[in-house]
Write a protein that holds these residues in place. Sequence first.
Motif, mmCIF file in Angstrom:
data_model
loop_
_atom_site.group_PDB
_atom_site.id
_atom_site.type_symbol
_atom_site.label_atom_id
_atom_site.label_comp_id
_atom_site.label_asym_id
_atom_site.label_seq_id
_atom_site.Cartn_x
_atom_site.Cartn_y
_atom_site.Cartn_z
ATOM 1 N N ARG A 84 0.812 -1.216 0.000
ATOM 2 C CA ARG A 84 0.000 0.000 0.000
ATOM 3 C C ARG A 84 0.849 1.272 0.000
ATOM 4 O O ARG A 84 0.316 2.366 0.217
ATOM 5 N N GLN A 85 2.162 1.115 -0.262
ATOM 6 C CA GLN A 85 3.062 2.269 -0.370
ATOM 7 C C GLN A 85 2.955 3.202 0.833
ATOM 8 O O GLN A 85 2.913 4.445 0.712
ATOM 9 N N VAL A 86 2.917 2.604 2.021
ATOM 10 C CA VAL A 86 2.733 3.371 3.248
ATOM 11 C C VAL A 86 3.866 4.383 3.442
ATOM 12 O O VAL A 86 3.628 5.531 3.840
ATOM 13 N N HIS A 87 5.115 3.973 3.161
ATOM 14 C CA HIS A 87 6.235 4.885 3.382
ATOM 15 C C HIS A 87 6.165 6.101 2.468
ATOM 16 O O HIS A 87 6.416 7.230 2.885
ATOM 17 N N THR A 88 5.778 5.881 1.224
ATOM 18 C CA THR A 88 5.685 6.986 0.270
ATOM 19 C C THR A 88 4.568 7.947 0.639
ATOM 20 O O THR A 88 4.746 9.175 0.660
ATOM 21 N N GLU A 89 3.392 7.396 0.944
ATOM 22 C CA GLU A 89 2.241 8.243 1.247
ATOM 23 C C GLU A 89 2.414 8.975 2.575
ATOM 24 O O GLU A 89 2.033 10.146 2.713
ATOM 25 N N SER A 90 2.997 8.307 3.573
ATOM 26 C CA SER A 90 3.217 8.956 4.866
ATOM 27 C C SER A 90 4.215 10.107 4.723
ATOM 28 O O SER A 90 4.018 11.191 5.291
ATOM 29 N N ALA A 91 5.293 9.869 3.959
ATOM 30 C CA ALA A 91 6.288 10.929 3.750
ATOM 31 C C ALA A 91 5.671 12.114 3.022
ATOM 32 O O ALA A 91 5.987 13.279 3.320
ATOM 33 N N ALA A 92 4.770 11.848 2.070
ATOM 34 C CA ALA A 92 4.127 12.936 1.325
ATOM 35 C C ALA A 92 3.255 13.784 2.241
ATOM 36 O O ALA A 92 3.243 15.024 2.143
ATOM 37 N N ILE A 93 2.533 13.135 3.148
ATOM 38 C CA ILE A 93 1.691 13.886 4.081
ATOM 39 C C ILE A 93 2.548 14.759 4.985
ATOM 40 O O ILE A 93 2.263 15.933 5.228
ATOM 41 N N ARG A 94 3.625 14.196 5.496
ATOM 42 C CA ARG A 94 4.506 14.960 6.385
ATOM 43 C C ARG A 94 5.129 16.154 5.677
ATOM 44 O O ARG A 94 5.352 17.214 6.278
ATOM 45 N N ALA A 95 5.439 15.974 4.391
ATOM 46 C CA ALA A 95 6.118 17.036 3.644
ATOM 47 C C ALA A 95 5.146 17.997 2.959
ATOM 48 O O ALA A 95 5.582 18.909 2.252
ATOM 49 N N GLY A 96 3.843 17.815 3.147
ATOM 50 C CA GLY A 96 2.869 18.658 2.461
ATOM 51 C C GLY A 96 2.785 18.366 0.990
ATOM 52 O O GLY A 96 2.453 19.245 0.181
ATOM 53 N N GLY A 97 3.082 17.109 0.624
ATOM 54 C CA GLY A 97 3.110 16.716 -0.777
ATOM 55 C C GLY A 97 1.739 16.366 -1.326
ATOM 56 O O GLY A 97 0.711 16.678 -0.713
ATOM 57 N N PRO A 98 1.712 15.693 -2.472
ATOM 58 C CA PRO A 98 0.432 15.381 -3.129
ATOM 59 C C PRO A 98 -0.421 14.430 -2.302
ATOM 60 O O PRO A 98 0.087 13.601 -1.549
ATOM 61 N N TRP A 99 -1.711 14.562 -2.439
ATOM 62 C CA TRP A 99 -2.687 13.700 -1.769
ATOM 63 C C TRP A 99 -2.970 12.509 -2.681
ATOM 64 O O TRP A 99 -3.351 12.676 -3.831
ATOM 65 N N GLN A 100 -2.726 11.283 -2.190
ATOM 66 C CA GLN A 100 -2.933 10.062 -2.969
ATOM 67 C C GLN A 100 -2.093 10.049 -4.253
ATOM 68 O O GLN A 100 -2.601 10.295 -5.351
ATOM 69 N N SER A 101 -0.822 9.743 -4.094
ATOM 70 C CA SER A 101 0.063 9.735 -5.261
ATOM 71 C C SER A 101 0.347 8.337 -5.795
ATOM 72 O O SER A 101 0.936 8.198 -6.865
ATOM 73 N N THR A 102 -0.055 7.294 -5.077
ATOM 74 C CA THR A 102 0.226 5.929 -5.507
ATOM 75 C C THR A 102 -1.069 5.125 -5.566
ATOM 76 O O THR A 102 -2.091 5.524 -5.008
ATOM 77 N N VAL A 103 -0.996 3.980 -6.240
ATOM 78 C CA VAL A 103 -2.110 3.033 -6.291
ATOM 79 C C VAL A 103 -1.623 1.715 -5.700
ATOM 80 O O VAL A 103 -0.625 1.149 -6.167
ATOM 81 N N GLY A 104 -2.294 1.221 -4.688
ATOM 82 C CA GLY A 104 -1.831 0.055 -3.949
ATOM 83 C C GLY A 104 -2.019 -1.261 -4.682
ATOM 84 O O GLY A 104 -2.753 -1.355 -5.672
ATOM 85 N N LEU A 105 -1.334 -2.279 -4.161
ATOM 86 C CA LEU A 105 -1.422 -3.635 -4.701
ATOM 87 C C LEU A 105 -2.412 -4.448 -3.871
ATOM 88 O O LEU A 105 -2.293 -4.527 -2.645
ATOM 89 N N ASP A 106 -3.431 -5.028 -4.536
ATOM 90 C CA ASP A 106 -4.330 -5.952 -3.842
ATOM 91 C C ASP A 106 -3.566 -7.227 -3.519
ATOM 92 O O ASP A 106 -2.894 -7.796 -4.385
ATOM 93 N N LEU A 107 -3.674 -7.703 -2.284
ATOM 94 C CA LEU A 107 -3.012 -8.950 -1.915
ATOM 95 C C LEU A 107 -3.877 -10.169 -2.217
ATOM 96 O O LEU A 107 -3.360 -11.226 -2.581
ATOM 97 N N ALA A 108 -5.173 -10.056 -2.057
ATOM 98 C CA ALA A 108 -6.061 -11.183 -2.333
ATOM 99 C C ALA A 108 -5.896 -11.623 -3.779
ATOM 100 O O ALA A 108 -5.934 -10.819 -4.714
ATOM 101 N N GLY A 109 -5.668 -12.916 -3.961
ATOM 102 C CA GLY A 109 -5.491 -13.460 -5.289
ATOM 103 C C GLY A 109 -4.075 -13.376 -5.822
ATOM 104 O O GLY A 109 -3.767 -13.949 -6.874
ATOM 105 N N ARG A 110 -3.186 -12.674 -5.113
ATOM 106 C CA ARG A 110 -1.789 -12.573 -5.529
ATOM 107 C C ARG A 110 -0.989 -13.750 -4.972
ATOM 108 O O ARG A 110 -1.450 -14.488 -4.107
ATOM 109 N N THR A 111 0.231 -13.910 -5.460
ATOM 110 C CA THR A 111 1.069 -15.035 -5.051
ATOM 111 C C THR A 111 2.129 -14.579 -4.055
ATOM 112 O O THR A 111 2.894 -13.642 -4.324
ATOM 113 N N LEU A 112 2.147 -15.230 -2.910
ATOM 114 C CA LEU A 112 3.162 -15.016 -1.890
ATOM 115 C C LEU A 112 4.157 -16.163 -1.961
ATOM 116 O O LEU A 112 3.784 -17.328 -1.796
ATOM 117 N N GLY A 113 5.403 -15.859 -2.250
ATOM 118 C CA GLY A 113 6.440 -16.882 -2.325
ATOM 119 C C GLY A 113 7.297 -16.860 -1.075
ATOM 120 O O GLY A 113 7.887 -15.826 -0.745
#
Length: 330
Positions: free
Chosen positions: A132-161
């Motif tokens: 969910r790009q938590v580090h990127t979005e949290s840093a943007a909020i702290r720095a007054g950056g863009p609101w919602q700059s990334t699109v997260g990855l759904d885990l359901a149905g994905r492959t965990l190795g």
Amino acid sequence: MNPDAPTTVLPRCAILDDFQGVALASADWSPLDGRVEVRALREHIDPLADPDGLVVAVEDCEILVVMRERTPLGADLLARLPRLRLIVTSGMRNASIDLAAARARGITVCGTASASEPPTELTWALILGLARQVHTESAAIRAGGPWQSTVGLDLAGRTLGLVGLGKIGGRVARIGLAFGMDVVAWSPHLDDERAAAHGVRRAASLTDLLAAADVASLHLVLSDRTRGLIGEAELRAMRPDAYLVNTSRAGLVDEAALLRALREGWIAGAGLDVYETEPLPTDDPLRTLPNVLALPHLGYVTRGNYGRYFGQAVEDVEAWLAGKPVRELG
């Protein structure tokens, strides 16, 4: 008081790498009162970079309490610590202690039990943080950056190795299944029966697992056979939209190859809690690469785990004082 009476000198114990200054408060050290002089050292002294500094800091000690593999204790260093008689390490294995050299010098090495829950939980903190790009979005909020700059990855149905399906890998697998992921595992000795017992599929090879995984997470013991297991060929086998997570041991991954993979986009990113050099140097690129979610080796750092570790360290020292060491290594 007789001023001519001999003074009793207590054995001295140094607790190394107490970064947070919590070692003495994490357990009851009072059983050692009047029997051992205990002190905690907060600053890390790397015996590879500054062996003289470490010797000066602990040469008066009969006992060392060390944290995991952070302070390598090789034969040369042990020879410079003639007073040393007991080493207590977190966990029941520590590849950075020369057990043969310790034994030859009459040094007892003991360990403590470890729990699989804290590193499992941190593994999922990294997986979810990357997805969910938590580090990127949290840093943007702290720095007054863009609101919602990334699109997260759904885990359901994905492959965990999972590279490794031991205690921690097995727990990580169960959570992946609860998220609705397709969980695939591989290790050198994994068979179909044990994989099925965890509700997962066994990959035919490490390469097959890495090629299929949306998230690949490492959970192997570091040994001569597994050191550098993930190198350039393995990283290139991963997809450019896949993530690598390592909460196990840094030596499992070729660090130079990983840096290339991150810089050149062979993989989407990495979640890391372990490093070849710890603490991580301030100029290390892993601190600043935008596709790295880096933590300062927090996998084992919880109140419960510290209480267990330091509490059992006290037990180990008590047993050694009584001439009946427990939880000896090797």
